[in-house]
Design a protein around this motif. Structure first.
Motif, PDB file in Angstrom:
ATOM      1  N   HIS A 241     125.883  67.788 -26.937  1.00  0.00           N
ATOM      2  CA  HIS A 241     125.007  66.615 -27.037  1.00  0.00           C
ATOM      3  C   HIS A 241     125.414  65.734 -28.208  1.00  0.00           C
ATOM      4  O   HIS A 241     124.632  65.486 -29.141  1.00  0.00           O
TER       5      HIS A 241
ATOM      6  N   LYS B 114     123.299  58.965 -23.648  1.00  0.00           N
ATOM      7  CA  LYS B 114     122.590  59.570 -24.765  1.00  0.00           C
ATOM      8  C   LYS B 114     121.155  59.064 -24.737  1.00  0.00           C
ATOM      9  O   LYS B 114     120.913  57.854 -24.757  1.00  0.00           O
TER      10      LYS B 114
ATOM     11  N   PHE C 127     119.764  70.236 -21.805  1.00  0.00           N
ATOM     12  CA  PHE C 127     118.918  70.260 -22.993  1.00  0.00           C
ATOM     13  C   PHE C 127     117.457  70.458 -22.577  1.00  0.00           C
ATOM     14  O   PHE C 127     116.534  70.102 -23.308  1.00  0.00           O
TER      15      PHE C 127
ATOM     16  N   ALA D 277     119.266  64.126 -26.120  1.00  0.00           N
ATOM     17  CA  ALA D 277     119.977  64.788 -25.027  1.00  0.00           C
ATOM     18  C   ALA D 277     120.999  63.838 -24.411  1.00  0.00           C
ATOM     19  O   ALA D 277     120.743  62.639 -24.309  1.00  0.00           O
ATOM     20  N   VAL D 278     122.163  64.377 -24.019  1.00  0.00           N
ATOM     21  CA  VAL D 278     123.100  63.600 -23.214  1.00  0.00           C
ATOM     22  C   VAL D 278     122.790  63.935 -21.762  1.00  0.00           C
ATOM     23  O   VAL D 278     123.057  65.035 -21.301  1.00  0.00           O
TER      24      VAL D 278
END
Lengths: 392, 308
Positions: B116, B133, B177, B138-139
């Motif tokens: 991330h 992003k 995530f 979180a990505v």
């Protein structure tokens, strides 16, 4: 100047059946790729998400279609009219080349049905975004550049059979309009084609710069876009020579050795620029020693470099340019050099560590051969029924 | 002939020169973006990890991922018995790997998952912006936008994104995530909750860096004075601590530079399209040459034997 005319040979020769065989084989593997996933056909893996469908069909495809814009630039922009005979075949093969690149991308995309997203959802930071737009626009431009050929063949001669006859007049009107408009605007498209080519040829070189920790030092350079561009320009004329030589043999035509030998004098100029940039870049970054460390990448670089350097010195000599076979071999060497260079950047130079490797599967080869066969098939059809090659 | 040829060269040099200026000069990366203090992250303390793989199990449960057997049980027993992934895959978003560091030879357990990144190369590379992003750090990946080109897999320096090679309609798979499943409800990630050894700390990235520094300060015997991911590739959301005298590289965490991975490609792209000056310039130069040549031909200055 001679006029271009359709060949009008018997179309279904044994060679054409061979092409159809290759296309059929590729289609079978393509079926599995589309309905059972990449895993059922390809050797692609987590470390090598790009295989030969990208490295050859797309990267080499684009580079080898450079004959179109280089010839167009030399003849139409720089006014070297004596090479006129070479323009139509070059523009045609460029169109076929880019068409196949688009098709190959379609085969390689996991979600091929989302291909139009590239037009709608923009991400300006992505190199692919620029490549996609340029390729698409250039394919359109190439399509337009090929229209005069169709117009010339059919204008005033539209004669559709049976019930379709009612479309004769609208078709004529359309051809007339196209002829009219294109006569006045072709210059715009010719230059646009060159600018677009500059754009995506160089951007393809930017592409793998996204992976500084994966791509080998011999190819990871900020100069990569310029090297891709200059090598593409260098391979343009060799492709024209390669195709013309093959057409001479396969269609049993008079050799155009004099014309080809004459235009070949530009090749050392382009190759020289490329080689100078390449060596200068390697020396400046101080990585030249890596070429001699005996690794796969080092050796691959040496072969690549030799394939560029040898024809550079050979083609400087008039005597060699005048020899049809030697000229052909020199052209072939440059072509193989560019192909190996693209493979080096996209596959061989991608150093993922000893636990990962990739070699194309039978299925990947079959699909790639099918694309090649399809390209030759379209070319064969076009020169047979459209005025591409000049009458002898 | 010779004069025109020289001109040809000159003009070619001008044209390519403008491309050089456009494309090649910006070797320097652009400035790093300031990390958002609201970004969440995780701190993986490799000195605490006992290698129980509870995080792996929790991850699979949370994301409803199928077992991955390397023992060929499906053929032998009829069903997969053990979950034994060897690396990240489309069915395994996180994995504990035992790394035998060369120095000292001690075994260390290292958790792998999406890092991330603060400046994700995948997001920069994605042609349609399917990877982004988020404000929470979180990505995130949007499978509806994705075209499946796999450029993100090439771009990621940690080779995290995985592709569903076995699916007819494949997507990219990677650590989420727990953005949709847990973060939304204010809960921390599944892996960090499951860890019995306190090796995974969940929290705001800025806080995590402070915690990491504190741990290093309090026990310099135990920790190496380096927080991996604080600066590497422009900063990552998942940070690592390790024992002293141990190369992070030997733990599968390469010594990446501090600048962003996509810095070079982004600046090249940026220069080429800066106000469209380079393409327009090349266009005008070529147009000028074409006009010049056509006029010369019209004026009788035949060259090359054309009689059109």
């Amino acid at each position: 100047m001679n006029k271009a005319a359709p060949l009008n040979y018997n179309f279904f020769t044994p060679n054409v059946w061979l092409l159809i065989f290759f296309m059929g084989t590729g289609a079978i593997f393509a079926f599995f790729r589309f309905f059972y996933g990449f895993g059922s056909v390809t050797n692609l893996n987590a470390a090598y998400p790009f295989g030969i469908w990208i490295a050859f069909d797309v990267a080499c495809g684009v580079a080898l279609a450079a004959g179109g814009f280089t010839t167009a630039a030399i003849v139409e922009i720089f006014g070297r009219d004596k090479y006129h005979a070479l323009v139509r075949p070059a523009i045609l093969t460029a169109f076929i080349g880019y068409f196949l690149v688009g098709l190959a991308v379609f085969f390689d995309l996991g979600k091929y049905y989302n291909i139009w997203h590239a037009l709608v959802y923009w991400n300006g930071t992505s190199v692919l975004f620029e490549v996609a737009w340029c390729v698409m626009l250039y394919l359109t431009v190439l399509g337009i550049e090929n229209i005069p050929v169709v117009v010339e063949q059919f204008k005033g001669r539209v004669n559709l059979p049976g019930q379709l006859a009612s479309f004769n007049r609208p078709s004529e009107w359309l051809l007339g309009q196209a002829d009219n408009i294109l006569n006045r605007t072709m210059a715009f498209f010719v230059i646009a084609g060159v600018v677009l080519s500059f754009g995506h040829q160089s951007s393809l070189g930017t592409m793998m710069l996204i992976a500084p920790y994966k791509l080998h030092d011999l190819w990871y350079t900020p100069l990569s876009p310029l090297l891709f561009l200059t090598s593409a320009v260098s391979v343009g004329l060799p492709m024209v020579i390669f195709e013309a030589s093959l057409a001479t043999v396969l269609f049993k035509r008079e050799p155009e050795t004099e014309l080809l030998a004459d235009i070949a004098k530009y090749i050392p100029m382009f190759l020289g620029t490329y080689l100078l940039l390449r060596i200068g870049d390697l020396a400046y970054r101080g990585v030249l020693a890596q070429a001699f460390d005996g690794s796969v990448q080092g050796n691959s670089f040496l072969v690549e470099f030799a394939l560029f350097a040898v024809p550079y010195f050979m083609l400087k000599r008039r005597k060699i340019r005048r020899n049809a076979l030697k000229l052909f071999l020199c052209a072939l060497s440059v072509i193989l050099g560019v192909v190996l260079n693209r493979f080096n950047v996209f596959l061989i130079g991608m150093d993922m560590g000893p636990e990962f490797n990739y070699f194309p599967s039978v299925g990947e080869f079959a699909v790639t051969f099918a694309f090649l066969a399809f390209g030759v098939f379209i070319y064969r059809m076009a020169v047979n029924y459209l005025p591409i090659l000049e009458e002898q | 002939m010779d004069i025109s040829r020289r001109k040809f060269l000159q003009i070619g040099a001008v044209a390519s020169g403008s491309v050089v200026c456009a494309g090649v000069k910006p070797a320097s990366a652009r400035d790093l973006r300031e990390p958002n203090p609201e970004w969440l992250g995780m701190l993986n303390d490799t000195t605490r990890c006992i290698g129980c793989k509870a995080c792996q199990v929790a991850c699979k449960k949370e994301n409803k991922l199928p077992k991955e057997s390397t023992l060929n049980e499906a053929a032998n027993v009829g069903r997969d018995v053990y979950d034994a992934p060897r690396g990240l895959s489309d069915r395994t978003y996180t994995l504990i790997k035992m790394q035998q560091a060369k120095e000292g030879g001690k075994a260390t357990f290292v958790k792998t998952q999406c890092m991330h990144c603060s400046e994700p190369a995948c997001a920069s590379a994605c042609i349609v912006g399917a990877l982004k992003k988020q404000d929470n750090g979180a990505v995130a990946y949007d499978s509806k936008l994705c075209m499946g080109c796999r450029y993100c897999m090439v771009a990621c320096p940690f080779s995290v994104p995985q592709f569903e090679w076995q699916n007819a309609i494949p997507s990219i798979k990677k650590c989420t995530f727990c953005r949709e499943t847990r973060l939304k409800e204010g809960k921390p990630t599944a892996c960090s909750t499951a860890c019995p050894a306190g090796a995974i700390t969940f929290g705001k990235r800025t806080e995590l860096i402070k915690i990491a520094r504190q741990r290093i300060e309090e026990d310099p015997e135990r920790y190496q004075d380096h927080v991996y991911g604080e600066k590497e590739v422009g900063g990552t959301g998942v940070l690592y601590l390790a024992r002293p005298k141990m190369q992070f590289a030997s733990l599968g965490l390469p010594a990446f530079e501090y600048r962003t991975v996509a810095g070079l490609t982004e600046s090249i792209q940026h220069r080429i399209f800066q106000y469209f000056i380079p393409p327009v310039a090349v266009y005008s130069v070529l147009g000028g040459i074409m006009y010049y040549n056509q006029r010369r031909k019209k004026n009788g200055g035949e060259e090359g034997g054309s009689h059109e």
